[in-house]
Design a protein around this motif. Structure first.
Motif, PDB file in Angstrom:
ATOM      1  N   ASP A   1       0.966  -1.064   0.249  1.00  0.00           N
ATOM      2  CA  ASP A   1       0.088  -0.104  -0.047  1.00  0.00           C
ATOM      3  C   ASP A   1       1.028   1.362  -0.159  1.00  0.00           C
ATOM      4  O   ASP A   1       1.432   1.640   1.301  1.00  0.00           O
ATOM      5  CB  ASP A   1      -1.149  -0.036   1.026  1.00  0.00           C
ATOM      6  CG  ASP A   1      -2.159  -1.296   1.069  1.00  0.00           C
ATOM      7  OD1 ASP A   1      -2.930  -1.115  -0.369  1.00  0.00           O
ATOM      8  OD2 ASP A   1      -1.666  -2.207   2.755  1.00  0.00           O
ATOM      9  N   LEU A   2       1.236   1.612  -1.249  1.00  0.00           N
ATOM     10  CA  LEU A   2       1.572   3.019  -1.814  1.00  0.00           C
ATOM     11  C   LEU A   2       1.130   3.954  -1.622  1.00  0.00           C
ATOM     12  O   LEU A   2       1.089   3.203  -3.581  1.00  0.00           O
ATOM     13  CB  LEU A   2       3.157   2.416  -1.823  1.00  0.00           C
ATOM     14  CG  LEU A   2       4.394   1.624  -1.217  1.00  0.00           C
ATOM     15  CD1 LEU A   2       5.393   1.281  -1.581  1.00  0.00           C
ATOM     16  CD2 LEU A   2       5.055   2.253  -0.071  1.00  0.00           C
ATOM     17  N   ALA A   3       1.379   5.265  -1.713  1.00  0.00           N
ATOM     18  CA  ALA A   3       1.189   6.608  -2.765  1.00  0.00           C
ATOM     19  C   ALA A   3       1.280   7.829  -1.902  1.00  0.00           C
ATOM     20  O   ALA A   3       1.189   7.631  -0.736  1.00  0.00           O
ATOM     21  CB  ALA A   3      -0.840   6.265  -2.799  1.00  0.00           C
ATOM     22  N   VAL A   4       0.327   8.651  -2.691  1.00  0.00           N
ATOM     23  CA  VAL A   4       1.258   9.930  -2.657  1.00  0.00           C
ATOM     24  C   VAL A   4      -0.342  11.086  -3.531  1.00  0.00           C
ATOM     25  O   VAL A   4      -0.312  10.796  -4.578  1.00  0.00           O
ATOM     26  CB  VAL A   4       2.330  10.601  -3.225  1.00  0.00           C
ATOM     27  CG1 VAL A   4       2.707  11.976  -3.378  1.00  0.00           C
ATOM     28  CG2 VAL A   4       3.941   9.563  -3.003  1.00  0.00           C
ATOM     29  N   LEU A   5      -0.282  11.941  -1.974  1.00  0.00           N
ATOM     30  CA  LEU A   5      -1.265  12.763  -2.729  1.00  0.00           C
ATOM     31  C   LEU A   5      -0.460  14.211  -2.821  1.00  0.00           C
ATOM     32  O   LEU A   5      -0.130  14.845  -1.756  1.00  0.00           O
ATOM     33  CB  LEU A   5      -2.330  12.674  -1.526  1.00  0.00           C
ATOM     34  CG  LEU A   5      -3.349  11.914  -1.326  1.00  0.00           C
ATOM     35  CD1 LEU A   5      -4.342  11.993  -0.258  1.00  0.00           C
ATOM     36  CD2 LEU A   5      -4.101  11.325  -2.740  1.00  0.00           C
ATOM     37  N   THR A   6      -0.916  14.877  -4.688  1.00  0.00           N
ATOM     38  CA  THR A   6      -0.481  15.943  -4.081  1.00  0.00           C
ATOM     39  C   THR A   6      -1.430  16.639  -4.467  1.00  0.00           C
ATOM     40  O   THR A   6      -2.304  17.137  -4.895  1.00  0.00           O
ATOM     41  CB  THR A   6       0.481  16.600  -5.366  1.00  0.00           C
ATOM     42  OG1 THR A   6       1.145  15.937  -5.883  1.00  0.00           O
ATOM     43  CG2 THR A   6       0.415  17.523  -5.636  1.00  0.00           C
ATOM     44  N   LEU A   7      -1.730  17.880  -3.389  1.00  0.00           N
ATOM     45  CA  LEU A   7      -2.405  19.240  -3.105  1.00  0.00           C
ATOM     46  C   LEU A   7      -2.646  20.315  -4.188  1.00  0.00           C
ATOM     47  O   LEU A   7      -1.657  20.468  -4.985  1.00  0.00           O
ATOM     48  CB  LEU A   7      -2.933  19.538  -1.951  1.00  0.00           C
ATOM     49  CG  LEU A   7      -2.747  18.528  -0.558  1.00  0.00           C
ATOM     50  CD1 LEU A   7      -2.629  19.231   0.559  1.00  0.00           C
ATOM     51  CD2 LEU A   7      -3.676  17.589  -0.575  1.00  0.00           C
TER      52      LEU A   7
END
Length: 367
Positions: A110-116
């Protein structure tokens, strides 16, 4: 493991809230035994003590681990259709003899990046299974806050958020309307933090599975390269990796409208829209194959070794090289995504049509 802990773990698995390591543990229990096997008390206690005993009790009660029974039944089976080679059971050593445990490559997680919208990035926790875009801001599925003050947002904001999974990553995202999106490795999803009153529009590259919250007043639209999928509330999968020859939209439930160039299709469950070279067509779908990645396993249906290695490259974050003439046989079979790569390669080697070597994160395919 105490029986109560096993009980909670199985419940998390069935609800899609288990982490990658927890899913692997549950599957390691189940995949050791063929479907329908009656496990003796002695074996159960020797294997995982009360934890496995509790699991067996669930199976006896008929509270099956959804989909896993079919995975277990075929987890170690491959078939080379064009030559009729068939095998079942334990894989020979092969690749396992040529590497040490330290050289083996673990599966993704489970890996992810959010960019606002303001450019700030949030690395999502690898021990959490998913994130929720809610009225209180950004939280994990267990209610824990994501990040710091950047995670708090104006509930009226229509600013965009981008979620990206790297190679070896997958993540579950619940959008502000309640729609669930499960992202496969090396994928990107862009969406409004809070949808407006007219529509719900997202943009996808890579692969994702959608369970769209029903809202007749606001169509849900997924835009990919050269294609648009419009629904009101349904379950479907889109595979739009740029390196693939086609974009495939597979419908599991409900109805969707797929538009590309001047073509349009209305899909019914069990079918998929295939966009190739700007041309849109419809085909009968293998539903298990289409969503196998989401359910924790690889399912190959007469696939070439190059297509298989493309999937393994994304999940195990490896580079792939080819040496000499490579088989053009088609491989069919199923295996857990939570095994180390040597286990997957060893199963393929059992067909005696292909062999491998591992050097750091580079896998070479040989005849």
């Amino acid at each position: 493991m105490k029986s109560e802990e096993a009980d909670q773990l199985i419940e998390k698995y069935n609800n899609g809230k288990a982490s990658a390591s927890e899913r692997a543990l549950v599957e390691s229990w189940y995949l050791k035994y063929p479907e329908g096997a009656r496990l003796s008390e002695q074996n159960l206690l020797a294997e995982h003590d009360a934890g496995l005993h509790r699991l067996n009790a669930y199976l006896d009660k008929g509270r099956r681990i959804r989909l896993l029974q079919r995975v277990a039944a075929a987890a170690t089976v491959f078939l080379v259709l064009s030559t009729g080679i068939y095998f079942y059971g334990s894989a020979p050593q092969g690749i396992k003899d040529s590497i040490t445990p330290e050289q083996d490559i673990a599966p993704g997680g489970d890996l992810a990046v959010l960019t606002l919208a303001n450019g700030d990035t949030l690395n999502l926790s690898s021990v959490k299974a998913g994130v929720v875009i809610g009225a209180e801001g950004l939280t994990y599925t267990d209610g824990a806050r994501v990040g710091g003050p950047n995670a708090t947002a104006d509930p009226d904001s229509a600013e965009e958020i981008t979620a990206e999974t790297p190679r070896g990553g997958t993540y579950r995202i619940q959008l502000s309307d309640g729609t669930l999106v499960v992202m496969n490795s090396e994928s990107k999803l862009t969406f409004a933090q809070y949808f407006n009153d007219q529509s719900r529009i997202v943009e996808l590259s890579g692969e994702a599975y959608f369970e769209v919250a029903k809202d007749p007043a606001r169509p849900f639209v997924v835009k990919t390269n050269g294609q648009e999928v419009r629904v009101l509330g349904t379950h479907f999968n889109i595979n739009s990796y740029t390196q693939n020859r086609s974009i495939r939209t597979t419908l599991l439930e409900g109805s969707v409208r797929v538009t590309a160039s001047n073509s349009e299709l209305i899909l019914t469950p069990g079918y998929q829209a295939v966009l190739t070279g700007g041309q849109l067509s419809q085909a009968k779908a293998d539903l298990e194959e289409a969503v196998s990645w989401k359910d924790g396993y690889f399912r190959f249906n007469n696939e070439s070794i190059t297509d298989i290695m493309s999937k393994l490259a994304r999940w195990y974050d490896i580079d792939v090289a080819y040496e000499g003439d490579i088989t053009d046989e088609g491989f069919t079979g199923t295996i857990s995504r939570f095994k180390k790569i040597s286990d997957v390669l060893a199963m393929l080697e059992t067909t005696k049509t292909v062999h491998f070597k591992i050097e750091e994160r580079r896998v070479t395919v040989m005849r």
